[in-house]
Scaffold this motif. Sequence first.
Motif, short mmCIF file in Angstrom:
data_model
loop_
_atom_site.label_atom_id
_atom_site.label_comp_id
_atom_site.label_asym_id
_atom_site.label_seq_id
_atom_site.Cartn_x
_atom_site.Cartn_y
_atom_site.Cartn_z
N ALA A 32 0.89 -1.17 0.00
CA ALA A 32 0.00 0.00 0.00
C ALA A 32 0.92 1.21 0.00
O ALA A 32 1.46 1.59 1.05
N PHE A 33 1.13 1.79 -1.17
CA PHE A 33 2.10 2.89 -1.28
C PHE A 33 1.36 4.21 -1.14
O PHE A 33 0.70 4.68 -2.07
N LEU A 34 1.46 4.81 0.05
CA LEU A 34 0.72 6.04 0.34
C LEU A 34 1.70 7.18 0.62
O LEU A 34 1.53 7.96 1.55
N ASP A 35 2.74 7.25 -0.23
CA ASP A 35 3.74 8.31 -0.06
C ASP A 35 4.07 8.97 -1.40
O ASP A 35 5.21 9.33 -1.67
N ASN A 363 3.00 -3.79 8.04
CA ASN A 363 1.73 -4.20 7.42
C ASN A 363 1.69 -3.87 5.93
O ASN A 363 0.62 -3.84 5.32
N GLY A 364 2.86 -3.57 5.37
CA GLY A 364 2.94 -3.30 3.93
C GLY A 364 2.54 -1.89 3.53
O GLY A 364 2.43 -1.58 2.34
N VAL A 365 2.32 -1.02 4.54
CA VAL A 365 1.82 0.33 4.24
C VAL A 365 2.96 1.34 4.34
O VAL A 365 3.61 1.45 5.39
N LEU A 393 -2.77 8.69 -8.93
CA LEU A 393 -3.71 8.08 -9.89
C LEU A 393 -3.80 6.56 -9.76
O LEU A 393 -4.81 5.97 -10.14
N TYR A 394 -2.75 5.93 -9.21
CA TYR A 394 -2.74 4.47 -9.08
C TYR A 394 -3.21 4.01 -7.69
O TYR A 394 -3.19 2.82 -7.40
N THR A 395 -3.58 4.94 -6.83
CA THR A 395 -4.00 4.56 -5.47
C THR A 395 -5.41 3.97 -5.52
O THR A 395 -6.30 4.53 -6.17
N VAL A 396 -5.58 2.83 -4.83
CA VAL A 396 -6.92 2.20 -4.80
C VAL A 396 -7.44 2.25 -3.36
O VAL A 396 -6.67 2.35 -2.40
N GLN A 397 -8.76 2.17 -3.25
CA GLN A 397 -9.41 2.26 -1.95
C GLN A 397 -8.89 1.19 -0.98
O GLN A 397 -8.77 1.43 0.21
N GLU A 398 -8.55 0.02 -1.53
CA GLU A 398 -8.05 -1.07 -0.68
C GLU A 398 -6.79 -0.64 0.09
O GLU A 398 -6.53 -1.13 1.20
N GLU A 399 -6.01 0.24 -0.50
CA GLU A 399 -4.79 0.68 0.20
C GLU A 399 -5.16 1.53 1.41
O GLU A 399 -4.48 1.48 2.44
N ILE A 400 -6.22 2.31 1.29
CA ILE A 400 -6.66 3.12 2.43
C ILE A 400 -7.24 2.20 3.51
O ILE A 400 -6.99 2.40 4.70
#
Length: 415
Positions: A32-35, A363-365, A393-400
Motif C-alpha cells: 500500500a504505497f501512500l507516499d 503491514n505493507g503500508v 492516480l494508481y491509489t486504490v481504496q483497498e490501500e486506504i
Amino acid sequence: MAVSTVAKKLDAHTVRADFPIFEQEIHGKPLAFLDSAASSQKPRQMMEAMTAFYSTSYANVHRGVYVLAERATAALEGAREKVRVLLNAPDVREIVFVRNATEAINLVAYSWGMNNLGPGDLVVVTELEHHSNFVPWQYVAGKTGAKLAMIPLDDQGELDLSTLDSIAAKGNVKVVATNQVSNSLGTINPVERLATWAHEQGGIFVLDAAQSAPHMTVDVQALGADFVAISGHKMCGPSGVGALWGRGSLLSRMEPFLTGGHMINSVRLDKTTWGDLPHKFEAGTAPMAEAVGFGAAIDYLNAVGFDAIAAHEHELAAYALGRMSEIPGITLYGPPAERRAGIVSFNIDGIHPHDVAQILDMNGVAIRAGHHCCQPLMQKLGVAATNRASFYLYTVQEEIDQLVDGLATVRKVFA
Ligand code: C6P
C-alpha cells in the motif's frame, strides 16, 4: 479552487497495472504505497521511453552534427515542448530544465532576488510553505536586506487572506511565493487571487507547483504567475529533472544562476556573454534521458486525464477522511475534503509518528512521518511531526483500508 468531481472516471486498478512496483509484496503483504507526495511511482511507459532513448538515440545534445546528436537534441527539445504544453506557457524558450522544484525556486531567488531586492522590500511566503519555497527566500532576503513575511493559516489549515493589508503595510511587496497545494495538509491555495494581489502591489508571483502539477491542470497564463516550479519525479517521471517556467520578459533580464559550458554566447578573457533563453540558465550537459522520461510521463498523465486524476484523488481523500475520523485518538489536520488534494496528515494520541510509520510498514503500508520539510507549519500546528498519507492516480481504496487496519494494529501495540 475546488477539485472537479464531474470528470471522466479513472479506473485505478487498470492504471495500477502499468506500475511494476506493485507486483511485489512487502513483509508478506500487498504494497500500500501512500507516499506519492514524496515521490511518485513510475509507469512502464516512462521507463521504456528512457530505455529506448539510451538504446537508440543517446549522445550529448546541442553540440554534435552527427545523427545521434541530432536525434538526442530533438528528443530533449521535444520534451521541452511537452512541458510547455503541460503548463500552457506562451513560448517554449521560457521552459528551463533544472534538477527539481527546489533548484527552480533557487534559480529565481538568486537570479531575480539578488538583483531586485533590497532594504524596505518584502518577500511574502505562507505558513504552508515547504522549505524549498521558504529557505531560498529567507536566505536571499537576508543577503539583500529585504524582509520576509508569512501569510498565516486559519484553524482549518487555509490561508487567512484577511491579513494581506497588514502584511503589505510592512514594506514594498516585491515577491509573493506560495505553493498551489500544500504537501503537508493538502490545502488547495487561492493562487489566482494571490497572483492578482502580488501584481497590485507591484511584485512578482512565484508558484511552487510541485504538489499541484502532478494532480491537476496548471495553466501559467490563467493563473497569472510569473514563475512556476515543478519536479518530474513527483509526476511519474524520473528523478533528476524538473522545470522552471518563467515569464520571458523577466527571464531575459535576469543574470544566469550557474555558469560554464553551453550557457554562453561568446567567451573572451575580458568578457563572457550569455546564450539565448533557455540556454542561459542551462549550464553543463542537460538531463537528457531524464527529460525524455519526463516527456513520456507527461504523455502518460495526459492520456489518463488531469481532471480524472484530480477527481479520483478527491474521492480517495474524502473516503480516507471519513474512515480515519472513526479511529479513536486520531487528530486529522487540514481543510475539509472538498477543499483539499489527496493528502491526509494525522497524529494518533500519545504515539510518535515514526512509531506509527514503522508498524504500518510491517503491514505493507508506506507513509511518510516527520515534519515534511515544513517546520514553520509544524510550529503553527504545535507538533514536531505528523503522519502523512498521500494518494495518486494508481491509489486504490483497498490501500486506504489497509492503512486503517494498520492503524488499528498500531493502537493495539501501544495500548
Ligand atoms: N516534497 C514531500 O515529501 P524537490 O525535492 O525539489 O523535488 O521538491 C521540493 C518540494 C517543493 N515544494 C513542495 C510543495 C514539495 O512538496 C516539495 C517536495 C516532498 O513532501 C519531499 S520533502
